[in-house]
Design a protein around this motif. Structure first.
Motif, PDB file in Angstrom:
ATOM      1  N   THR A  82      13.024  25.506  -0.612  1.00 40.06           N
ATOM      2  CA  THR A  82      14.373  24.971  -0.785  1.00 40.06           C
ATOM      3  C   THR A  82      14.349  23.468  -1.011  1.00 40.06           C
ATOM      4  O   THR A  82      15.351  22.881  -1.364  1.00 40.06           O
ATOM      5  N   THR A  83      13.202  22.862  -0.795  1.00 46.69           N
ATOM      6  CA  THR A  83      13.119  21.422  -1.064  1.00 46.69           C
ATOM      7  C   THR A  83      12.953  21.157  -2.555  1.00 46.69           C
ATOM      8  O   THR A  83      13.105  20.031  -3.012  1.00 46.69           O
ATOM      9  N   ASP A  84      12.602  22.213  -3.350  1.00 45.83           N
ATOM     10  CA  ASP A  84      12.478  22.033  -4.789  1.00 45.83           C
ATOM     11  C   ASP A  84      13.841  21.675  -5.365  1.00 45.83           C
ATOM     12  O   ASP A  84      14.866  22.182  -4.919  1.00 45.83           O
ATOM     13  N   LEU A  85      13.815  20.829  -6.377  1.00 50.28           N
ATOM     14  CA  LEU A  85      15.068  20.374  -6.965  1.00 50.28           C
ATOM     15  C   LEU A  85      15.142  20.763  -8.429  1.00 50.28           C
ATOM     16  O   LEU A  85      14.110  20.868  -9.106  1.00 50.28           O
TER      17      LEU A  85
ATOM     18  N   LYS B 120      17.593  20.063 -12.140  1.00 48.69           N
ATOM     19  CA  LYS B 120      18.545  19.165 -12.779  1.00 48.69           C
ATOM     20  C   LYS B 120      19.839  19.939 -13.049  1.00 48.69           C
ATOM     21  O   LYS B 120      19.787  21.069 -13.541  1.00 48.69           O
TER      22      LYS B 120
ATOM     23  N   LYS C  20      22.660  15.427 -11.878  1.00 51.13           N
ATOM     24  CA  LYS C  20      22.216  15.232 -10.497  1.00 51.13           C
ATOM     25  C   LYS C  20      21.053  16.183 -10.240  1.00 51.13           C
ATOM     26  O   LYS C  20      20.901  17.184 -10.945  1.00 51.13           O
ATOM     27  N   GLU C  21      20.259  15.875  -9.235  1.00 46.18           N
ATOM     28  CA  GLU C  21      19.250  16.834  -8.787  1.00 46.18           C
ATOM     29  C   GLU C  21      19.848  17.628  -7.636  1.00 46.18           C
ATOM     30  O   GLU C  21      20.407  17.042  -6.700  1.00 46.18           O
ATOM     31  N   VAL C  22      19.789  18.952  -7.760  1.00 48.04           N
ATOM     32  CA  VAL C  22      20.354  19.819  -6.713  1.00 48.04           C
ATOM     33  C   VAL C  22      19.263  20.784  -6.255  1.00 48.04           C
ATOM     34  O   VAL C  22      18.245  20.953  -6.919  1.00 48.04           O
ATOM     35  N   ALA C  23      19.531  21.430  -5.122  1.00 46.26           N
ATOM     36  CA  ALA C  23      18.523  22.334  -4.564  1.00 46.26           C
ATOM     37  C   ALA C  23      18.300  23.544  -5.472  1.00 46.26           C
ATOM     38  O   ALA C  23      19.262  24.107  -6.018  1.00 46.26           O
ATOM     39  N   LEU C  24      17.042  23.935  -5.630  1.00 47.34           N
ATOM     40  CA  LEU C  24      16.724  25.178  -6.333  1.00 47.34           C
ATOM     41  C   LEU C  24      17.393  26.320  -5.573  1.00 47.34           C
ATOM     42  O   LEU C  24      17.234  26.431  -4.357  1.00 47.34           O
TER      43      LEU C  24
END
Ligand code: NAP
Ligand code: ZN
Length: 355
Positions: free
Chosen positions: A5-8, A10, A23-27
């Motif tokens: 869940t730490t993967d981001l 775009k 923005k970068e959001v959580a996968l």
């Protein structure tokens, strides 16, 4: 399959005060019944523009709900889809086990508008990855040979326009008016025509939309900008209409539609009427006893509906790809497509981005 869940990823978001940006959001994480997809093609909806303009300061939400995608991760309990499958995705992805779905209003599963999850209950599809709940019930396989330009129009524009015609309950030979001929109204014109309507009045002005309305089966074009367009339709038809579908307009449109139909007729609305109140004309509504029906609904989602609409496209009953007026290539072009839809000049109907 577990994910970090730490993967981001775009994502193109509304950011409040009418602003949008990356923005970068959580996968997103994949539950046992769910799927994670990457977008192959997306379109901007007029609702994305509306949501972004109303997005309150301090809120950040990923936009987008018109998409064709490819599955990159699949839940352990999903039966009919696998990684690599290309899929149609509806904007409305109900929870099919709810009592609302059992009551026949699946788009309101879990509460009013509860089936509309993108950009609200969860991030939308304008991202490198997006989540679909209950994949077996909400996805449909992209039919072999169907171009993305048609496929991406099915879940929202076609589904909503056709829903307007379904709600109106069109019978063979009916006289029908479609008020508002943006992409949704144009699909309602097509649905009315192939659903058996006789005379179909398309109420609109922009030349490109007018031409497409004729292509999709409108028999008469009436401008809402002219005075007394209601009287013009009534005069041309010689008697009140059987059905009116509303896919655009203003705070008078509901009343206009009621004035146009006969006792026993139906007004079916699919537009989002953002007005505090809308007056009904007392006499035309028979002061409540004219047996005129008013319906309004959120377009249904789900796999069966997508498959049926796709069949209409595959067997050449309707070509929704004609709605695409602008094409872009690459995820980075989503903001450009968004600006095209925001500006909506004379020639704009839908902007598509191949990812
Ligand atoms: P759109 O492109 O904005 O089209 C709206 C059309 O209404 C435009 O062509 C516009 O004409 C016309 N219009 C404006 N004022 C009018 C008036 N006074 N009388 C008659 N027509 C008028 O929007 P869309 O994408 O086709 O969507 C139509 C509506 O459906 C929107 O409200 C959208 O939010 C809603 N929607 C609902 C659902 C659902 O599930 N129920 C799903 C998707 C969309 P011009 O061309 O002259 O500007
Ligand atoms: Zn939409």
């Amino acid at each position: 399959m577990s994910v970090q869940t730490t993967d981001l990823v775009k994502a193109f978001c509304c950011l409040g005060n009418g602003e949008t940006g990356w923005k970068e959001v959580a996968l997103p994480t994949c539950g046992p019944l769910d799927a994670i997809l990457k977008p192959l093609a997306v379109c901007i909806c007029s609702s994305d523009v509306g949501i972004a303009s109303r997005c309150p300061p301090g809120v950040q939400m990923t936009l987008g709900h018109e998409v064709v995608g490819e599955i990159v991760e699949i839940g352990s309990l999903v039966r009919d889809f696998k990684i690599g499958d290309k899929c149609l995705v509806p904007p409305i992805t109900p929870d099919w086990g709810t009592v609302e779905a059992q009551a026949g209003v699946s788009s309101h599963s879990g509460g009013q508008e509860g089936g509309f999850k993108f950009t609200g209950q969860k991030p939308g599809v304008f991202a490198e990855r997006f989540h679909v709940n209950h994949a077996d019930a909400n996805l449909a396989h992209l039919p072999d040979g169907m171009p993305l330009t048609s496929a991406v129009m099915i879940g929202d524009m076609m589904s909503t326009g056709f829903f307007g015609a379904e709600q109106a309950g069109i019978e063979y030979g009916d006289s029908v008016a479609v008020i508002g001929i943006g992409p949704v109204g144009l699909m309602a014109v097509a649905a009315a025509s192939i659903g058996g309507a006789g005379r179909v009045f398309a109420v609109g002005t922009r030349p490109k939309c007018v031409q497409l309305a004729k292509d999709y089966g409108a028999t008469d074009i009436i401008s809402y900008k002219s005075d007394n367009f209601v009287e013009k339709i009534l005069e041309a038809n010689g008697k009140p209409l059987d059905r009116v579908i509303i896919a655009g307009g203003n705070s008078s449109t509901l009343g206009d539609a009621v004035r146009m139909i006969r006792p026993g007729g139906v007004v079916a609305n699919v537009s989002i009427m953002g007005y505090e109140s809308m007056a009904l004309p007392g006499a035309s509504f028979g002061f409540g006893i004219a047996d005129k029906t008013i319906k309004g609904g959120l377009c249904p989602g789900g796999r069966l509906r997508l498959e049926k609409l796709a069949s209409l496209v595959m067997y050449d009953r309707v070509d929704p790809s004609k709605l695409i007026t602008h094409e872009f290539r690459g995820i980075d072009k989503i903001p450009d497509a968004f600006e095209v839809m925001k500006a909506k000049d004379e020639d704009t109907i839908k902007a598509l981005v191949y990812i």
